[in-house]
Design an enzyme around this catalytic site. Structure first.
Site, short mmCIF file in Angstrom:
data_model
loop_
_atom_site.label_atom_id
_atom_site.label_comp_id
_atom_site.label_asym_id
_atom_site.label_seq_id
_atom_site.Cartn_x
_atom_site.Cartn_y
_atom_site.Cartn_z
N ARG A 148 37.87 -19.61 29.41
CA ARG A 148 38.37 -18.36 29.31
C ARG A 148 37.73 -17.80 30.72
O ARG A 148 37.44 -17.63 31.81
CB ARG A 148 37.24 -17.62 28.26
CG ARG A 148 37.86 -15.77 27.67
CD ARG A 148 36.85 -15.29 26.82
NE ARG A 148 35.23 -14.94 28.28
CZ ARG A 148 34.80 -13.98 27.95
NH1 ARG A 148 34.63 -13.70 26.40
NH2 ARG A 148 33.91 -13.08 28.56
N TYR A 160 34.16 -5.72 32.53
CA TYR A 160 33.88 -6.71 31.18
C TYR A 160 33.88 -7.99 31.73
O TYR A 160 34.85 -8.49 31.39
CB TYR A 160 34.27 -6.47 29.63
CG TYR A 160 33.88 -7.32 28.56
CD1 TYR A 160 32.63 -7.40 27.69
CD2 TYR A 160 34.50 -8.42 28.26
CE1 TYR A 160 32.55 -8.48 26.89
CE2 TYR A 160 34.62 -9.75 26.98
CZ TYR A 160 33.33 -9.71 26.90
OH TYR A 160 32.79 -10.76 25.76
N ASP A 211 39.61 -12.37 26.57
CA ASP A 211 39.21 -10.88 26.45
C ASP A 211 38.86 -9.92 26.52
O ASP A 211 39.39 -9.57 27.70
CB ASP A 211 37.35 -11.56 25.88
CG ASP A 211 36.66 -11.12 24.81
OD1 ASP A 211 37.39 -9.85 24.14
OD2 ASP A 211 35.59 -10.96 24.93
N HIS A 213 38.12 -7.70 24.77
CA HIS A 213 36.86 -6.79 24.11
C HIS A 213 37.34 -5.53 23.63
O HIS A 213 36.50 -4.42 23.97
CB HIS A 213 36.05 -6.78 25.12
CG HIS A 213 34.46 -7.23 24.73
ND1 HIS A 213 33.27 -5.66 24.88
CD2 HIS A 213 34.02 -7.71 24.08
CE1 HIS A 213 32.51 -6.58 24.45
NE2 HIS A 213 32.79 -7.70 24.05
N GLU A 237 42.06 -12.64 22.95
CA GLU A 237 40.86 -12.57 21.96
C GLU A 237 40.73 -10.98 21.78
O GLU A 237 40.55 -10.06 22.91
CB GLU A 237 39.86 -12.92 22.00
CG GLU A 237 38.35 -12.92 21.55
CD GLU A 237 36.98 -12.82 22.31
OE1 GLU A 237 36.17 -12.47 21.70
OE2 GLU A 237 37.42 -14.04 22.63
N GLU A 263 34.40 -11.81 16.08
CA GLU A 263 32.96 -11.62 16.04
C GLU A 263 32.28 -10.83 15.93
O GLU A 263 31.37 -10.50 15.64
CB GLU A 263 33.11 -11.72 17.28
CG GLU A 263 33.07 -10.69 18.66
CD GLU A 263 33.20 -11.13 20.19
OE1 GLU A 263 32.24 -10.19 20.46
OE2 GLU A 263 33.31 -11.63 20.92
N ARG A 284 37.13 -15.55 14.05
CA ARG A 284 36.07 -16.14 15.23
C ARG A 284 34.88 -15.14 14.75
O ARG A 284 33.33 -15.16 15.20
CB ARG A 284 36.17 -14.53 16.79
CG ARG A 284 37.54 -15.81 17.39
CD ARG A 284 37.16 -14.93 18.63
NE ARG A 284 36.30 -15.29 20.14
CZ ARG A 284 34.64 -15.26 19.55
NH1 ARG A 284 35.26 -13.83 19.91
NH2 ARG A 284 34.43 -15.79 20.51
N GLU A 340 33.18 -21.27 20.98
CA GLU A 340 32.78 -21.09 22.35
C GLU A 340 31.81 -21.45 22.37
O GLU A 340 30.80 -21.58 22.13
CB GLU A 340 32.81 -19.01 22.87
CG GLU A 340 31.95 -18.19 23.22
CD GLU A 340 31.86 -17.57 23.13
OE1 GLU A 340 32.32 -16.34 24.15
OE2 GLU A 340 32.36 -16.25 21.91
N TRP A 403 33.22 -0.32 24.59
CA TRP A 403 33.29 -1.11 24.98
C TRP A 403 33.43 -2.94 24.54
O TRP A 403 34.02 -3.64 25.26
CB TRP A 403 31.39 -0.87 25.43
CG TRP A 403 30.58 -2.37 26.06
CD1 TRP A 403 31.18 -1.77 27.85
CD2 TRP A 403 30.39 -2.91 26.46
NE1 TRP A 403 30.42 -2.74 28.32
CE2 TRP A 403 30.48 -4.08 27.12
CE3 TRP A 403 29.93 -4.49 25.34
CZ2 TRP A 403 29.27 -5.15 27.15
CZ3 TRP A 403 29.16 -5.47 25.32
CH2 TRP A 403 29.45 -6.17 26.16
#
Length: 403
Positions: A148, A160, A211, A213, A237, A263, A284, A340, A403
């Site tokens: 990643r 991030y 990602d 995020h 992601e 996630e 995920r 991951e 975030w």
């Protein structure tokens, strides 16, 4: 009957906070489950101690499905991250007990291995593209087949996924939330440049992931996914906040870049539309935050019908207990995709002795009975809880952002 005689919650902070449930039985067989919820750890600890443990004492540890239904349906107030993390801890511990009682590694009770090992990806990050690619090369030299990439964004003080500690990234960095500044425009300019440079330097054989995020709108995410198409990502992601699952239709309509999300999901209902409409390629959801092995198997079974594969969250805010559970789960299902793998600190690994192991880009859960992981309670007691929050994000005009 294998009667539950005791259960206790252990909170420890060997560099970051973890919440662990340990269940004991009258046969002397015990099991462990992870109950960590980053930034809200004590809420889950209380849910377990004050509400679930009294209901567990005297129950048959072998009745895993019945116990799951009892805790989920019996509370009336269903779902949510605190509830599902607590249920997951119980579920993991009971599967650990059942497999230990059978004298088998857990994956054998879940149907046996579908593969020799689980493909994993590492986290390469840097303040600049050059630094990120140096880190990616380091992972490749360690045998990783998937990496990643997260890089600093020119014009932003922090981003991030970028950390000064390249091996043990921990975003929960302060006793009160720290504040970051975000610019979508700057990010959308720099990210395709990162992956263009990555393909040129790293070649076409290594899997590359990224990602977002949850930071983009659907049309912004569609633009990014389309811009990244030439670089053949393994996945993009968390492109948008996923509360509104239909948001992914717009991304899908504009790009063939594979999409991953989940996630922060805690039930099958969070991903039902995404899976049934084939709006994602990888789900995920984690063993911990999605209600344990029992419930994650339901999600994986639904996903398999629609050719959606798994890619379970595996950051350091999940203890080695969850990592072990994810590996037993992943090796036993037909539609596993990737895992991951963020390595824990030496202090954490000492508190949680484990049997899973890495080699040549793959993880294996090991052959010890049960989950193959435990908690050293005496050592855990040497690391008291320390309040730590995840950061927050503001746009350059000062308004709050995801975030």
């Amino acid at each position: 009957m294998l009667k539950i005689t005791d259960a206790r919650v252990i909170v420890t902070c060997p560099g970051r906070n973890f919440v662990t449930l340990k269940i004991e039985t009258d046969a002397g067989v015990s099991g462990v489950g992870d109950a960590t919820l980053n930034g809200r750890e004590l809420a889950v600890a209380s849910y377990l101690s004050d509400h679930l443990i009294p209901c567990l004492l005297g129950r048959d540890a072998h009745r895993i499905e019945d116990t799951w239904q009892f805790l989920y349906r019996g509370a009336y107030w269903r779902r949510g991250p605190v509830t599902m993390a607590a249920i997951a801890a119980v579920d993991m511990a009971l599967w650990d007990i059942k497999a230990k009682a059978a004298g088998l590694p857990l994956y054998q009770l879940l149907g046996g291995a579908c593969r020799e090992g689980l493909l994993v990806y590492g986290h390469a990050n840097g303040e600049t593209t050059e630094e990120t690619l140096r880190e990616a090369q380091r992972y490749i030299e360690l045998g990783y087949r998937a990496v990643r990439l997260q890089s600093g964004v020119p014009g932003l003080k922090s981003t991030y996924g970028v950390s000064s500690d390249k091996d043990f990234y921990e975003p929960a960095d302060a006793a009160l939330p720290s504040e970051n500044v975000w610019s979508t425009e700057k990010y959308l300019r720099s990210t395709p440049q990162l992956f263009a440079a990555a393909r040129e330097k790293l070649g076409g054989d290594i899997h590359l992931l990224h990602d977002v995020h949850h930071r983009l709108t659907p049309i912004e995410a569609a633009r990014l996914a389309k811009d990244l198409e030439p670089y053949r990502l393994f996945w993009l992601e968390d492109a948008v906040p996923a509360e509104h699952q239909a948001n992914f239709r717009q991304i899908r309509a504009h790009s063939t870049t594979p999409l991953a999300v989940g996630e922060v999901f805690n039930s099958i209902w969070d991903c039902k539309q995404l899976i049934e409409e084939q709006l994602i390629d990888y789900i995920r959801a984690s063993v911990l935050h999605a209600g344990g092995i029992t419930h994650l198997r339901r999600i994986a079974n639904l996903a398999d019908l629609y050719k959606v594969r798994t890619g379970c969250h595996g950051a350091t805010d999940l203890s080695p207990v969850t990592m072990a559970a994810a590996l037993h789960f992943g090796i036993s299902i037909p539609n596993f995709g990737i895992q991951e793998y963020m390595q824990h600190t030496a202090e954490t690994l000492a508190v949680f002795p484990h049997g899973y192991h890495y080699g040549d880009g793959y993880l294996h859960p090991g052959e010890a009975p049960g989950l193959g992981v435990d908690i050293d309670e005496a050592l855990a007691a040497q690391y008291p809880y320390r309040r730590a929050y995840l950061p927050i994000n503001r746009l350059e005009d000062g308004s709050m952002h995801d975030w």
